[in-house]
Motif scaffolding. Structure first.
Motif, PDB file in Angstrom:
ATOM      1  N   ALA A   1       0.818  -1.219   0.000  1.00 51.26           N
ATOM      2  CA  ALA A   1       0.000   0.000   0.000  1.00 51.26           C
ATOM      3  C   ALA A   1       0.849   1.265   0.000  1.00 51.26           C
ATOM      4  N   ARG A   2       2.127   1.163   0.342  1.00 51.18           N
ATOM      5  CA  ARG A   2       2.982   2.337   0.446  1.00 51.18           C
ATOM      6  C   ARG A   2       3.026   3.122  -0.864  1.00 51.18           C
ATOM      7  N   GLN A   3       3.057   2.409  -1.999  1.00 50.88           N
ATOM      8  CA  GLN A   3       3.210   3.095  -3.280  1.00 50.88           C
ATOM      9  C   GLN A   3       1.988   3.939  -3.639  1.00 50.88           C
ATOM     10  N   LEU A   4       0.807   3.566  -3.147  1.00 49.71           N
ATOM     11  CA  LEU A   4      -0.381   4.394  -3.348  1.00 49.71           C
ATOM     12  C   LEU A   4      -0.497   5.458  -2.263  1.00 49.71           C
ATOM     13  N   ASN A   5      -0.140   5.085  -1.030  1.00 49.35           N
ATOM     14  CA  ASN A   5      -0.213   6.043   0.075  1.00 49.35           C
ATOM     15  C   ASN A   5       0.659   7.262  -0.187  1.00 49.35           C
ATOM     16  N   MET A   6       1.805   7.050  -0.825  1.00 50.78           N
ATOM     17  CA  MET A   6       2.716   8.151  -1.103  1.00 50.78           C
ATOM     18  C   MET A   6       2.038   9.237  -1.933  1.00 50.78           C
TER      19      MET A   6
END
Length: 526
Positions: free
Chosen positions: A135-140
């Protein structure tokens, strides 16, 4: 030395975690805007001083939003100072609190206040730890919040250019695109047939890229799982020739003819096989490479062209990322630091490149068997931004491609200080959404859509449409039906001209010269 440091950093991180995340540091918390009715924080004397010098009060003289400060206080954060000039406050925060504040829609930036040089620098981010969650890549990018509002790219057509999409039709997380009828077309411009799924085993780069856009699965969510897709194979992995540029241009015109609104192209060209003429860095001026000229032509037709900046680091960008109307995307790691491989600009004529950045180092994607894997490259940062653009366009269909591009730039974290490492920085989904909201009317509800000759605007009860008119344009904003559009003011029903070809059109309901409602409608033809 590098490998040794790399080996000990994770250990240092875990040993110091409790200390780092408990220690308070003074931060600037900068806000996105001020209330339109915020009072002028100037005494009569101060106003007199300004006016005597011919200086009018401006936005910087208005008070900081009290509601924003109240929200901070409800989270246990007590401002030390408030600055109307910089529109923010200073406060003592732990790094964990700073991360939480960055997720608030009204917070533009959270950054440490300058500290004494003698204080030790604490490790607050380790990319090996930060990217253990897909999810980190979208959260960024702030995409989960935009998704939660119902904007997942529905109704927006994305054309994906790559080397093939082997197995993508059987990956469970991607099946919903075909099952929902949202695979508009597929075409192989290398082999000349209409199948992009059953190619060579190594033709899987496109599968990974496509998963970053379209996946819908608990293990991995794409950036625009609700969009409609055109899958195009233009890259031949067995060689590197100018034929691939020709393939790309043919595919671009094909996608344009189908109504594609966004090109997501994780490809780039500069060095070719022996016997072929390669491009030099001074050729990457936005006007020399034919593929670049084609990309800019696509943009002139209302298409948002988003391209990987390249993986050549300090050796420079690739075509067509050099286009002046192309959004070139660089790569950062999970700590938002530029990746070593991410191509640096500028273009040969001195323009900032890349334009934007997103996560491209150790990104999570799906392989042809549906397995979750990690890989690196601006090939992976590109579809993340493409999906964000689609979600914004769904939310604000009256916007043009240029508007979406500008919203992404203006609400990126380095917009005021761009450089040739990050470009204008990492875009923020909700801040870009807000930028568009301030400029465009609320999206219209249009039904049926697709439409067969007529459609109906869902209009608020009591709206006087006696002097209303409907404007129909193509996606580049050119009016295509100045006559023969008929509006029934009692029902909100619009009858479209018979001469319009099937395709996607932008429609605006105008009352007294102002736009009341705006949206897009797909005409099927009669």
């Amino acid at each position: 030395m590098y490998s040794l440091i790399r080996g000990i950093l994770p250990v240092l991180f875990f040993l110091s975690t409790s200390t780092v995340w408990a220690q308070e540091i003074k931060y600037w918390v900068l806000f996105t805007d001020k209330s339109p009715d915020a009072y002028l924080a100037l005494s009569p004397q101060a106003r007199s001083n300004r006016l005597r010098q011919g200086i009018q009060p401006d936005e910087k003289d208005r008070a900081v939003s009290g509601s924003y400060i109240t929200t901070l206080k409800t989270q246990g954060i007590v401002p030390v100072h408030t600055s109307r000039w910089f529109n923010g406050v200073t406060a003592w925060l732990t790094p964990a609190q700073a991360l939480e504040l960055r997720q608030l829609s009204f917070v533009r930036e959270v950054r440490p206040v300058g500290t004494y040089r003698s204080q030790p620098v604490m490790i607050t981010c380790d990319p090996e730890v930060e990217n253990d969650d897909p999810a980190r890549q979208l959260n960024m990018l702030g995409l989960p919040t935009l998704h939660s509002l119902g904007s997942q790219g529905e109704g927006v057509i994305i054309a994906v250019f790559d080397n093939g999409f082997t197995g993508a039709d059987t990956v469970q997380a991607l099946r919903h695109i075909i099952q929902d009828g949202r695979l508009l077309a597929q075409r192989d411009f290398v082999s000349g047939d209409m199948d992009v799924f059953n190619k060579c085993l190594h033709c899987r780069h496109g599968t990974a890229v496509y998963s970053l856009l379209a996946a819908q699965d608990p293990a991995l969510t794409g950036s625009a799982p609700g969009a409609t897709y055109i899958l195009l194979r233009t890259e031949n992995d067995s060689s590197e020739t100018h034929q691939e540029e020709d393939n790309w241009i043919a595919a671009a015109e094909y996608a344009d003819s189908l109504g594609a609104q966004i090109f997501s192209t994780s490809l780039g060209y500069r060095d070719f096989d022996p016997g072929q003429i390669s491009y030099h860095l001074n050729d990457l001026d936005g006007n020399t490479a034919l593929i670049t000229r084609a990309a800019d032509l696509a943009a002139s037709r209302g298409i948002l062209v988003i391209n990987s900046a390249g993986n050549d680091g300090t050796n420079g960008i690739v075509a067509p990322a050099d286009g002046d109307s192309v959004l070139a995307i660089g790569a950062v790691n999970a700590c938002e630091t530029v990746a070593n491989f991410s191509s640096r600009g500028p273009s040969a004529d001195g323009r900032i490149k890349p334009d934007l950045s997103a996560m491209g180092e150790k990104v999570w994607y799906l392989d042809p068997a549906g397995n979750l894997r990690q890989g690196s490259g601006t090939s992976f940062s590109c579809p993340l931004v493409s999906g964000l653009a689609a979600c914004l366009w769904q939310a604000w269909p009256a916007a043009s491609a240029q508007d979406i591009s500008e919203a992404l730039r203006q609400r990126a974290d380095r917009y005021t200080t761009p450089d040739n490492l990050y470009g204008y920085g990492i875009p923020d989904a909700m801040q870009a959404y807000g930028w568009l909201a301030a400029r465009f009317p609320s999206p219209a509800v249009i039904y049926p859509n697709p439409a067969d000759g007529f459609f109906v605007f869902s209009i608020p009860a009591g709206t006087d449409l006696t002097d209303a008119r409907v404007v129909v344009t193509d996606l580049a904003g050119r009016e295509v039906a100045p006559v023969f559009v008929r509006l029934n003011p009692q029902q909100g029903r619009v009858t479209m001209p018979d001469h319009l070809a099937p395709g996607l059109y932008a429609v605006r309901l105008m009352v007294d010269g102002a736009v009341l409602l705006a949206g897009r409608v797909y005409l099927t033809g009669r």
